[in-house]
Design an enzyme around this catalytic site. Sequence first.
Site, PDB file in Angstrom:
ATOM      1  CE  LYS A  83      -3.942   1.817   2.661  1.00 58.22           C
ATOM      2  NZ  LYS A  83      -4.818   1.587   3.841  1.00 58.22           N
ATOM      3  CB  SER A 158      -8.268   3.096   2.564  1.00 62.42           C
ATOM      4  OG  SER A 158      -7.407   2.595   3.561  1.00 62.42           O
ATOM      5  CB  SER A 182      -8.467   0.423   5.584  1.00 62.74           C
ATOM      6  OG  SER A 182      -9.258   1.573   5.486  1.00 62.74           O
TER       7      SER A 182
END
Lengths: 508, 95
Positions: A83, A158, A182
């Site tokens: 990420k 996310s 997330s």
Amino acid sequence: MSADRGLNELTAHELSELLGAREVSAQEVLAAVCQRVDEVEDEIHAYVLQTRDVAEAQAKDIDERRARGEDLPPLAGVPLALKDIYCTKSIETTCCSKILKGFVPPYDADVIERCRRNGLVFVGKTNMDEFAMGSSTENSAFGVTRNPWDLDRVPGGSSGGSAASVAGSEAVVGMGTDTGGSIRQPASFCGVVGLKPTYGRVSRYGVIAFASSLDQVGPITKDVRDCALMMNVLAGHDPRDSTSIDAPRPDYTKALGLDLKGLRIGLVKEFMEYQGRGIDAEVAAAIGAALERFCELGAECDEVSLPHLDYSIPVYYIIAPAEASSNLARYDGVQYGHRTPDDDGDIIEMYSRTRDEGFGAEVKRRIMLGTYALSAGYYDAYYLKASQVRTLIRQDFDRAFERFDVLVGATSPTVAFRLGEKTDDPLAMYLSDVCTIPVNMGGLPGMSIPCGFSADGLPIGLQLVGKALGEETLLRSAHAFEQSTDYHRRQARPISAGDGRRSAVARG
Amino acid sequence: MRLTPEEVEHVALLARLRLTDEERERLTTQLNSILEHFEQLQQIDTSGVPPMSHAVPMSNVLREDEPAPSLSPEEALRNAPDEARDCFRVPRVIE
């Protein structure tokens, strides 16, 4: 190991065996992953930055060290998707915000150091909601990511890019962060495994902060064994994070393969309905079937109510924006990141224009919400009240864990929703985190594993919640369940031509 | 509690955000609908309940104050939008 799967479609533990036996090289594995990325990335857009040069050098190094007879860690040579929230030395890190475009960190996050030490190969930085604020990855400043199971749908968020990359076999393992769901919600939407560890179990040093009392790093993987192997890499004490827990790291793979006899599992009523409104019927049916499976596996199952969980959404959307408004004050155009070219020679004007130009709509909304909740005259009504209800939520969990070893329910009230479906209604988007948020409030470990598919062929996630530092019990439960099902073996296969941009579900 | 566009403008100033008229109008509507949803918290009796700021019961984690290597000025300034003489440069703040 089935011969009809590409190297990029194997799990990390399968690859670990092949690599260790020198049946394949890390460079061959990387080549298979890169080929896949080249084939599907135009459709999925899991990555915001591909780091192929870095990956090739890492894979070559692993192969050379193995050829010299070095004893390497289990995941050495396994391709990893990161990420874009971890500081990676000399590799651009943006948190998918315009305000950090071009930022090249001068140091590695603790988790990145650990991944390097363990020989993982960095395929690239993945797409995410800007500053991890969102549930669909649509808040990225750098475009949307599509769900490999259905290209018209979101991958969740996310950490949507990492989940999509693993589900789409564009990486073998992935990493996300989880402040209100997330990791778990995108894992659920993409049909993969995601674990948010106990708060403090994994260092936050070098992880770009959203809400510091809630943020936690964790793995996104194809199966539970890979998740345990990644936890062996990520977990551990770090003196550079003052909230890091100084407890020995177990070998998480030791939790796998144990039976569930006598394990007490509680189905949380509030994970199946929110303020009296039931979750999606297909999701509820899959969770019900999962509970039956746990009973068949020898667990003792019952239902339990944690009444204060019904207030998790307002509590979270006061506390997290309050912390965010403080954390994001650092983006002021002085030390790094974007600065307005147009400051009129006035510093307040410079700050305000820089932040106006750099932040997207959702980030501004949360900064506004948090600033308001902390402002003079409203602190008691919002922040203090929310912090007190947070205590009540944690106490509900503590009481439930007197009766149960693991709590279960839905990860998300629905399967993956359509792109654009919730972008105009912030509150509707916030409500999609209703099952995952309470776990962050309590600082507890939570996990999502595949537990079925909707009639449309979309993955459904089962959430498991454990006591603080109870990751081994989660992995034990999740592994026993997984080994009695085949959901984790199904592969999303995005295809580009015609077919209404839909993916095909290949083998079961 | 209803937020007025003027209050939204004040909060934006506190947060160092510059809002266009359209952004201010939209945020006023959106923040009010979110705050309305939050009203339900007031129904809960929290008298005597201690606030929880953190999930881990630890405080004042200290270490020895020992010198250790840190970033060089060049490395620390590499991402600076503007710099001069090993410092970050900003618009004048003192008249």
